[in-house]
Design a protein around this motif. Structure first.
Motif: not given
Ligand SMILES: [Zn+2]
Length: 55
Positions: A1-3, A16-19, A27-32
């Motif tokens: 899974m890419p980081a 770091t977000v693992f999705i 287009g995920p809603k990524i938050k701090c």
């Protein structure tokens, strides 16, 4: 899974977000991770092999 590494423009921290790529393209809603802000900027992603399995 890419980081995916993001920098928060509000608190200045990196996280770091693992999705999966599919999730990313959706287009995920990524938050701090730290302050919950969505005022974030993606950094250059480095793919690294996870080879931590040393038995
Ligand atoms: Zn933040």
């Amino acid at each position: 899974m890419p980081a995916y590494v993001y920098t928060c423009k509000d608190c200045g921290k990196d996280f770091t977000v693992f999705i999966t790529i599919k999730e990313y393209e959706a287009g995920p809603k990524i938050k701090c991770d730290y302050c919950g802000s969505d005022h974030i900027e993606r950094k250059i992603t480095r793919f690294f092999a996870v080879t931590s399995k040393k038995s």
